[in-house]
Every structure is written in structure tokens, then in C-alpha cells.
Write a protein that holds these residues in place. Sequence first.
Motif, PDB file in Angstrom:
ATOM      1  N   LYS A 129       0.831  -1.209   0.000  1.00 28.10           N
ATOM      2  CA  LYS A 129       0.000   0.000   0.000  1.00 28.10           C
ATOM      3  C   LYS A 129       0.864   1.258   0.000  1.00 28.10           C
ATOM      4  CE  LYS A 129      -3.702   2.437   2.431  1.00 28.10           C
ATOM      5  NZ  LYS A 129      -3.004   3.736   2.250  1.00 28.10           N
ATOM      6  N   SER A 162      -1.727 -12.536  -2.795  1.00 31.61           N
ATOM      7  CA  SER A 162      -3.164 -12.754  -2.639  1.00 31.61           C
ATOM      8  C   SER A 162      -3.919 -12.166  -3.824  1.00 31.61           C
ATOM      9  CB  SER A 162      -3.658 -12.090  -1.353  1.00 31.61           C
ATOM     10  OG  SER A 162      -3.563 -10.673  -1.461  1.00 31.61           O
ATOM     11  N   LEU A 163      -5.117 -12.681  -4.058  1.00 25.64           N
ATOM     12  CA  LEU A 163      -5.939 -12.188  -5.150  1.00 25.64           C
ATOM     13  C   LEU A 163      -6.269 -10.712  -4.950  1.00 25.64           C
ATOM     14  CD1 LEU A 163      -7.517 -12.737  -7.730  1.00 25.64           C
ATOM     15  CD2 LEU A 163      -9.446 -13.504  -6.312  1.00 25.64           C
ATOM     16  N   ASP A 164      -6.499 -10.317  -3.693  1.00 24.31           N
ATOM     17  CA  ASP A 164      -6.807  -8.910  -3.421  1.00 24.31           C
ATOM     18  C   ASP A 164      -5.651  -8.004  -3.835  1.00 24.31           C
ATOM     19  OD1 ASP A 164      -9.286  -9.513  -2.439  1.00 24.31           O
ATOM     20  OD2 ASP A 164      -8.696  -9.460  -0.321  1.00 24.31           O
ATOM     21  N   GLU A 165      -4.415  -8.412  -3.529  1.00 27.28           N
ATOM     22  CA  GLU A 165      -3.258  -7.588  -3.891  1.00 27.28           C
ATOM     23  C   GLU A 165      -3.104  -7.504  -5.404  1.00 27.28           C
ATOM     24  OE1 GLU A 165       0.599  -8.039  -1.788  1.00 27.28           O
ATOM     25  OE2 GLU A 165       1.419  -8.345  -3.813  1.00 27.28           O
ATOM     26  N   GLN A 167      -5.429  -7.794  -7.680  1.00 31.81           N
ATOM     27  CA  GLN A 167      -6.489  -6.943  -8.222  1.00 31.81           C
ATOM     28  C   GLN A 167      -6.217  -5.465  -7.942  1.00 31.81           C
ATOM     29  OE1 GLN A 167      -9.924  -8.740  -6.341  1.00 31.81           O
ATOM     30  NE2 GLN A 167     -10.344 -10.058  -8.117  1.00 31.81           N
ATOM     31  N   THR A 168      -5.622  -5.180  -6.779  1.00 30.04           N
ATOM     32  CA  THR A 168      -5.286  -3.789  -6.444  1.00 30.04           C
ATOM     33  C   THR A 168      -4.242  -3.238  -7.404  1.00 30.04           C
ATOM     34  OG1 THR A 168      -5.776  -4.133  -4.099  1.00 30.04           O
ATOM     35  CG2 THR A 168      -4.364  -2.275  -4.657  1.00 30.04           C
ATOM     36  N   GLU A 171      -5.773  -2.750 -10.857  1.00 32.10           N
ATOM     37  CA  GLU A 171      -6.611  -1.563 -10.908  1.00 32.10           C
ATOM     38  C   GLU A 171      -5.756  -0.308 -11.012  1.00 32.10           C
ATOM     39  OE1 GLU A 171      -9.768   0.715 -11.413  1.00 32.10           O
ATOM     40  OE2 GLU A 171      -9.769  -1.489 -11.376  1.00 32.10           O
TER      41      GLU A 171
END
Length: 387
Positions: A129, A162-165, A167-168, A171
Motif C-alpha cells: 500500500k 493474494s488475489l486482493d493484492e 487486483q489492487t 486496478e
Amino acid sequence: MRRLPLSLTAITLANLGIPLTNAACTLLQGGTIISFDEASQTPLILRNLSLLVTNDRIASIFPSCSSRVPPQTTTINVTAKIPSPGDDHAHGTFSRETAGAYFNGTVDSSAGVFWCYSIHDIGSGSTVKEQIDDFKLKDQLLSRRETITTLEIAYDGSSSSSLDEIQTVMELARESNISVPSFLNNTPFPIIFSHGSFMTAQDAILLRQTNQYLSMTPESEMHYGHTHPHGFLIQDQASLGIDTRFTYSADMVTQARLWLRSTRLFLFSQVLVQDWEIPQLNPMSVKQAFHSITRSRALALRRNDLGVLVEGVKADIVLFDGDSPNMLGWEDPSENIMRAVRSGFLDSARRIQGLMAVPELTGTSPFGVPFGMPRREDAVRGDQDGY
């Protein structure tokens, strides 16, 4: 008229203190220009010509005796010099501080660089982040500066994060509309895969279908031992790159020479070792190696206006010094850059060729060993092969 420093093998216009973003007209006068033949997809050598840059684009290429020079033009004598297409990208994020120093140094250099911010878990207290926030800050700073540095993203976490990372990061790439070395999706922007040492035939088909490119880094791949066992099969959808620069050579020519020689060795060995035959020809040409560090690298970024020196494209130019010791005696400069021909070599070679008949490498050799045909490489997307 300004003269180039004779001690340099290769320089850019930025080294001469000429920022192309605000220069009206700059004339490179009297050089041997490595241009590009679109039909054959190979280098085109133009001798004793001049290249006119207007703002940041190549306006025209014409005979050095021409009077087609606009007033107030900065003229640089490039006699015995070799204007060549250039293309560069870099990545390196080891901490926020090193990323900042690396980024500022790149921008201040006035060189045309695709600078990739590496987003990854570096284990030094800088989270993904925080890196994304830092990237956005640099993107804002870059938008307010007059520069030809382009900000990109490098991401190596597509198979481990992770999938969240993922996708972040994806994006962020969509928001910024930039290229992302290292992972694939159905995107409007270019994605460049790193290495590809363990790619499959299906991977190669997917690259060609989506027109995404592979970036092979010969020096580090050979150093670590995973090499590039199938890289030569996908050269039409690949370019060459440099791995982390604090560890390996920092110039593209070295990578191209390594790649050319290692590919030739591998394909020669298939004929020599497996079939006990003598190869009839070189399976990969020096022009193909040159293509892999110029035109292919631009196409990997979907930049048709880079990687060649022709009228109308961006003035992305490197000047090789034809008077430097490793360039003396050159005839075809694109080939000499790949071979590093020494002074006097060509004269000696011509003299020997005049005394000896060149044999036809067909049938059986005088030693009783048959001649065999190695696989001939294809380094160009589409119908041509760049040979």
C-alpha cells in the motif's frame, strides 16, 4: 558546430545537453544512420546523411550537402559516428529512499527511460500500500515536469500474492493506463513478461494471440542456471532486457551479444551433437540480435514510434562512436555493434576472401561428415523473419 566527445562508445543527445522536449531543431550532420526497412523488417544503413530533429521527432533524413536546414538549427557534426535507435526501461525499488533516488536521477538525466516502479513485498517495512501511494505521488510529480521519462509498473507477485493484492495492482495499472511487466490479463495496455524460462507451447500461443511480449535477460538467466531453453522459439514475440542493474551489466548490447552467441551455440549443437553433421549456415543473424534490442523492445510497449530511425517517429537516438577502438573497421554498423569487430579485421577478411574460394556447404564435407541444416530463427512478428 559542436563536435562529439571522441572518448565515448555510445552517448545520447541528452549527454550533449540537448533536451529534445524543448529544442526547436537539431541536426545530426554527416553520420552513418541505422535506419529501418519496413518491408524486410531489418536495419537499413544510410551513409553520409543528416538527420533533422524538430522538437522531439525525426523531421527528415537527407544528404549532408543539402540546404534543407531551418534557421536557428543546432548543428552537431556526427561524421564517423553512428546514430542508432535507442530504447530503455528500468526498474528498481528496494526501499522508498532508493526508489526516490533512482527515480530522481532518471528524470534529471533527460534520457528517454521507461522507469518501472517495482511493487512487491521487500521485507524492509515498506508495504505494498505504501509503495502504491509512493507510485501515485511520483506519477503526480512527473505530470508537472517537462521530461521524457515514462512511469510504469513492475510486479512479480502474480503467482505468489493474494488475489486482493493482484487486483489492487491491476486496478492501479488500469487507472494509470500503463504497461505492467510480469503478468497477463485482457488489457488495453501492454504487458511484458519477464524471463519466461519455463514457458510452454501454449504460453507462446497465448502471447501471439494477445500480442503481449516476453522480455528475456540472458545474463542473469544464465547466471542463475534456469537459462532460456525455449526462448529462441518465441523470438518473434520477445525482446531482450537487463535484470537488476546493481548485479549485472547495464547495457543492452552486452545482452544482445550473449543472446546471439548462446542461441547459435544451442542450435549448432542440435546439428553437431545430435545428428553428427556440420551446420550449413548461421541459425541466427546479427541483424536479428540488433532487432531484439531496438524494434522488438518498442513493439513490446506497443510504441510504433520508437525503436527505429525513420521520418515521423520519436527522436529516441543513441550515437555510437565509430572511432572508438572496438568500432574501428566497421562496414555494416548494426552488425559491428553486435560483433565488436576490431580495427583491421575487415581489411584482413577481404584480403583472405580474395585469395580463397568460398566452398559450398552441401552434401558431404572433405572430412566425410555430412552437412546439415540448422533451424533458422524468426525474430519478427508476422510474415518476415528479420534474417
